[in-house]
Scaffold this motif. Structure first.
Motif, PDB file in Angstrom:
ATOM      1  N   SER A 237       0.822  -1.209   0.000  1.00 42.71           N
ATOM      2  CA  SER A 237       0.000   0.000   0.000  1.00 42.71           C
ATOM      3  C   SER A 237       0.857   1.259   0.000  1.00 42.71           C
ATOM      4  N   SER A 238       0.474   2.206  -0.841  1.00 44.25           N
ATOM      5  CA  SER A 238       1.225   3.465  -0.922  1.00 44.25           C
ATOM      6  C   SER A 238       1.066   4.309   0.328  1.00 44.25           C
ATOM      7  N   ASP A 239       0.051   4.008   1.156  1.00 47.62           N
ATOM      8  CA  ASP A 239      -0.163   4.789   2.377  1.00 47.62           C
ATOM      9  C   ASP A 239       0.872   4.481   3.456  1.00 47.62           C
ATOM     10  N   ALA A 240       1.567   3.347   3.345  1.00 45.18           N
ATOM     11  CA  ALA A 240       2.431   2.883   4.425  1.00 45.18           C
ATOM     12  C   ALA A 240       3.612   3.813   4.676  1.00 45.18           C
ATOM     13  N   ALA A 241       4.201   4.361   3.605  1.00 41.90           N
ATOM     14  CA  ALA A 241       5.397   5.187   3.765  1.00 41.90           C
ATOM     15  C   ALA A 241       5.105   6.427   4.596  1.00 41.90           C
ATOM     16  N   ASN A 242       4.037   7.132   4.245  1.00 38.68           N
ATOM     17  CA  ASN A 242       3.710   8.332   5.013  1.00 38.68           C
ATOM     18  C   ASN A 242       3.255   7.994   6.423  1.00 38.68           C
ATOM     19  N   ALA A 243       2.699   6.801   6.624  1.00 38.93           N
ATOM     20  CA  ALA A 243       2.334   6.392   7.976  1.00 38.93           C
ATOM     21  C   ALA A 243       3.587   6.256   8.841  1.00 38.93           C
ATOM     22  N   VAL A 244       4.653   5.690   8.268  1.00 40.37           N
ATOM     23  CA  VAL A 244       5.916   5.569   9.002  1.00 40.37           C
ATOM     24  C   VAL A 244       6.502   6.943   9.280  1.00 40.37           C
ATOM     25  N   LEU A 245       6.541   7.798   8.253  1.00 32.60           N
ATOM     26  CA  LEU A 245       7.111   9.139   8.433  1.00 32.60           C
ATOM     27  C   LEU A 245       6.289   9.967   9.411  1.00 32.60           C
ATOM     28  N   ASP A 246       4.979   9.774   9.401  1.00 34.63           N
ATOM     29  CA  ASP A 246       4.137  10.488  10.360  1.00 34.63           C
ATOM     30  C   ASP A 246       4.458  10.057  11.781  1.00 34.63           C
ATOM     31  N   ASP A 247       4.685   8.771  11.959  1.00 33.54           N
ATOM     32  CA  ASP A 247       5.052   8.263  13.279  1.00 33.54           C
ATOM     33  C   ASP A 247       6.395   8.832  13.723  1.00 33.54           C
ATOM     34  N   ILE A 248       7.345   8.922  12.793  1.00 35.34           N
ATOM     35  CA  ILE A 248       8.646   9.497  13.105  1.00 35.34           C
ATOM     36  C   ILE A 248       8.495  10.970  13.474  1.00 35.34           C
ATOM     37  N   ALA A 249       7.623  11.676  12.753  1.00 36.94           N
ATOM     38  CA  ALA A 249       7.402  13.093  13.052  1.00 36.94           C
ATOM     39  C   ALA A 249       6.882  13.277  14.478  1.00 36.94           C
ATOM     40  N   GLN A 250       5.983  12.403  14.894  1.00 41.08           N
ATOM     41  CA  GLN A 250       5.471  12.482  16.259  1.00 41.08           C
ATOM     42  C   GLN A 250       6.585  12.247  17.272  1.00 41.08           C
ATOM     43  N   GLN A 251       7.466  11.323  16.964  1.00 43.89           N
ATOM     44  CA  GLN A 251       8.573  11.044  17.872  1.00 43.89           C
ATOM     45  C   GLN A 251       9.556  12.204  17.926  1.00 43.89           C
ATOM     46  N   GLU A 252       9.802  12.831  16.778  1.00 37.67           N
ATOM     47  CA  GLU A 252      10.676  14.005  16.776  1.00 37.67           C
ATOM     48  C   GLU A 252      10.076  15.122  17.628  1.00 37.67           C
ATOM     49  N   ALA A 253       8.769  15.275  17.551  1.00 33.89           N
ATOM     50  CA  ALA A 253       8.098  16.293  18.361  1.00 33.89           C
ATOM     51  C   ALA A 253       8.233  15.971  19.849  1.00 33.89           C
ATOM     52  N   GLU A 254       8.104  14.691  20.195  1.00 34.02           N
ATOM     53  CA  GLU A 254       8.266  14.292  21.586  1.00 34.02           C
ATOM     54  C   GLU A 254       9.689  14.547  22.068  1.00 34.02           C
ATOM     55  N   ALA A 255      10.664  14.268  21.193  1.00 33.15           N
ATOM     56  CA  ALA A 255      12.057  14.509  21.558  1.00 33.15           C
ATOM     57  C   ALA A 255      12.308  15.990  21.798  1.00 33.15           C
ATOM     58  N   GLU A 256      11.752  16.840  20.927  1.00 37.75           N
ATOM     59  CA  GLU A 256      11.908  18.285  21.116  1.00 37.75           C
ATOM     60  C   GLU A 256      11.259  18.733  22.418  1.00 37.75           C
ATOM     61  N   SER A 257      10.118  18.137  22.733  1.00 33.39           N
ATOM     62  CA  SER A 257       9.444  18.468  23.989  1.00 33.39           C
ATOM     63  C   SER A 257      10.288  18.066  25.181  1.00 33.39           C
ATOM     64  N   ASP A 258      10.925  16.887  25.091  1.00 39.83           N
ATOM     65  CA  ASP A 258      11.786  16.432  26.182  1.00 39.83           C
ATOM     66  C   ASP A 258      12.961  17.377  26.385  1.00 39.83           C
ATOM     67  N   VAL A 259      13.547  17.828  25.274  1.00 38.67           N
ATOM     68  CA  VAL A 259      14.669  18.763  25.374  1.00 38.67           C
ATOM     69  C   VAL A 259      14.217  20.068  26.016  1.00 38.67           C
ATOM     70  N   ALA A 260      13.035  20.572  25.603  1.00 35.11           N
ATOM     71  CA  ALA A 260      12.519  21.813  26.184  1.00 35.11           C
ATOM     72  C   ALA A 260      12.274  21.647  27.679  1.00 35.11           C
ATOM     73  N   ALA A 261      11.712  20.492  28.069  1.00 37.18           N
ATOM     74  CA  ALA A 261      11.467  20.239  29.488  1.00 37.18           C
ATOM     75  C   ALA A 261      12.777  20.153  30.252  1.00 37.18           C
ATOM     76  N   ALA A 262      13.791  19.535  29.632  1.00 43.67           N
ATOM     77  CA  ALA A 262      15.093  19.427  30.287  1.00 43.67           C
ATOM     78  C   ALA A 262      15.710  20.800  30.502  1.00 43.67           C
ATOM     79  N   LYS A 263      15.575  21.670  29.481  1.00 41.54           N
ATOM     80  CA  LYS A 263      16.116  23.016  29.620  1.00 41.54           C
ATOM     81  C   LYS A 263      15.407  23.779  30.736  1.00 41.54           C
ATOM     82  N   ALA A 264      14.083  23.627  30.804  1.00 36.20           N
ATOM     83  CA  ALA A 264      13.318  24.302  31.846  1.00 36.20           C
ATOM     84  C   ALA A 264      13.720  23.795  33.223  1.00 36.20           C
ATOM     85  N   ALA A 265      13.890  22.485  33.348  1.00 34.00           N
ATOM     86  CA  ALA A 265      14.288  21.910  34.635  1.00 34.00           C
ATOM     87  C   ALA A 265      15.679  22.381  35.026  1.00 34.00           C
TER      88      ALA A 265
END
Length: 517
Positions: A237-265
């Motif tokens: 299915s052609s939908d699978a590639a963007n599903a993987v990249l979308d999942d990676i994008a969510q993880q990148e956002a979580e990582a950025e959030s973790d870094v921001a929280a670390a800086k605040a702490a």
């Protein structure tokens, strides 16, 4: 336990050829991406004429990966399935006979996929648990295989990977080495110790990611394009590639959030004091100084989370040169519309273990998930032995009764239950299993060393020498055992081997082990 999830293309996503090897050609493109200006990547592909030079280095590459803390998952059934998907993705592509891709599974809960210079795609248990269907798996395998086909190379892949293996192996050993004496210390919190080990390993993973040069934008884009072509050609299915990249994008956002929280702490806790701790613990190069791993610092491992952003800020600007996942999604969507707009979506193909819970591979992955559950119960601020017991016992039943990761978790459970004999027996089963890890070897060796059982320790390291193909990760422990057994001349005879890898941390640890510093 919260996972550190590392995105594809960022989490050790290195598939390099040797220095000086002639790279496969890409296609002409006037853009700053790796997508062709016109046509499909697969139609314009010009593979290298020969891959024999990099194939010859497969044993060395696998030896480096095998020496990582948890090692490989021994499952012929899982290997056969994954290799079958990879070959289906590559079917019909004209490649020389010397291009011989393969797949291995890493016993790691992190979400990661990478490939070695010879074209071995390595996927983690965490990735297999996260993917929703075989179509997504096909895109991951196609993407990584594309790096190998294009021979996207980093001339220092072996040096960097060996450095990572040595440093992470040293962290595992240092923490394990102190455990027997610390276990009897008054007021010692064992869960803090185990959490410290976990954090130390994640710090090494992060440090490795930001230190090791990543693929460039054009290379990641080229792998996305060819990976998509391969997946679509294979009928997924052609939908699978963007599903993987979308999942990676969510993880990148979580990582950025973790870094921001670390800086605040860090800011709330006093920046100057925190920064001094970072210098004391990590040194100027951003990596932990192994000599500081002692009782005094074990109880400050929480601060290591706050130091993640220091490493990222100082080095990731140079290392992370590929597009963020959201940009990659947009580029791939545009490419799909241009070249595949008439392609109709297909129902995704389920992963075999999702629909067949009795399949051996499904049982294996379920047991690894149980081991992760048990680990989480054991490594929290308040260890819960009752909560850990049932999943631990299931994890060490067939077919994973002698797997390094599951038995390692069992050894932690029994140790916290003050059942030292059972804890040691779990480690012994693991080192006698089909794919033992350095983690279980180091832990068992240090128990022997603490009791001054030198013949047992020596026999164990002799076995490890064969298992890990004389990996430099073993050198400090081998020297320590020889030195402790009074075989000083043999211990010092190994010092030149330590120096030949040009890793000063390794040379220093070897000298300390020989009593020379």
């Amino acid at each position: 336990m919260k996972r550190t999830i590392l995105p594809l293309g960022l989490a050790l996503a290195l598939c390099a050829s040797l220095a000086g090897a002639a790279a496969a050609s890409l296609f002409d493109s006037s853009s700053d991406t790796g997508y062709p200006d016109n046509g499909k990547a697969i139609e314009l592909l010009k593979p290298a004429s020969d891959y024999a030079d990099i194939l010859a280095y497969r044993p060395r590459a696998l030896s480096i990966i095998r020496a990582r803390d948890n090692g490989f998952v021994p499952s012929p059934e899982l290997h056969t399935y994954l290799r079958g998907v990879l070959l289906r993705v590559l079917a019909g592509v004209t490649l020389p006979a010397t291009f011989q891709p393969d797949v291995r599974v890493l016993a790691s809960p992190e979400f990661e996929a990478f490939c070695t210079p010879d074209g071995t795609v390595v996927v983690s248990v965490g990735l297999l648990e996260k993917l929703d269907n075989e179509d997504e798996l096909a895109f991951v395998l196609g993407h990584e295989a594309s790096h190998a086909i294009y021979r996207h190379h980093g001339s220092d892949w072996f040096d960097r990977s060996q450095y990572y293996a040595v440093m992470s192996g040293a962290a595992v050993d240092k923490m394990s080495e102190q455990q027997p004496s610390l276990a009897s210390s008054a007021g010692f919190n064992k869960s803090e110790f185990e959490r410290g080990l976990d954090l130390a390993q994640h710090v090494y993973k992060l440090s490795s990611n930001v230190l090791v040069p990543q693929f460039k934008k054009g290379q990641e884009d080229a792998a996305d394009a060819l990976g998509f072509d391969l997946m679509a050609k294979a009928g997924y299915s052609s939908d699978a590639a963007n599903a993987v990249l979308d999942d990676i994008a969510q993880q990148e956002a979580e990582a950025e959030s973790d870094v921001a929280a670390a800086k605040a702490a860090e800011k709330d806790g006093g920046g100057s004091k925190q920064n001094k701790f970072a210098v004391d613990l990590f040194g100027s190069n951003g990596l932990p100084d192994l000599s500081t791993l002692n009782v005094a610092t074990l109880f400050t491992w929480d601060k290591m989370i706050k130091l993640f952003d220091d490493a990222v800020d100082s080095m990731s600007g140079e290392a992370t040169t590929h597009h963020p996942a959201k940009v990659r999604e947009k580029l791939l969507s545009d490419y799909e519309f241009r070249e595949y707009r008439h392609l109709l979506p297909k129902p995704p193909k389920p992963l075999p273990w999702s629909g067949s819970p009795t399949l051996k591979a499904a049982v294996l992955l379920a047991h690894y998930a149980k081991a992760e559950t048990a680990w989480a119960a054991l490594s929290g601020s308040q260890p819960d032995l009752a909560k850990a017991q049932k999943p631990m016992l299931l994890a060490v039943s067939a077919p994973t009764a002698d797997h390094a990761y599951t038995e390692y978790v069992a050894s932690l459970y029994y140790e916290q239950s003050r059942s030292q004999a059972q804890s040691e027996a779990a480690l012994a089963r693991a080192v006698s299993g089909p794919e033992p890890s350095w983690q279980v070897y180091a832990r068992l060796a240090n128990l022997y060393i603490a009791r001054r059982e030198w013949p047992k320790a020596q026999a164990l390291m002799d076995q490890a020498l064969t298992r890990f193909d004389n990996s430099p990760v073993l050198l400090p422990k081998r020297i320590q055992i020889l030195h402790g057994a009074g075989r000083q001349a043999e211990a010092e005879a190994l010092l030149p081997q330590c120096d030949q890898y040009d890793i000063h941390e390794l040379s220093d640890e070897c000298k300390k082990a020989a009593g020379k510093s």
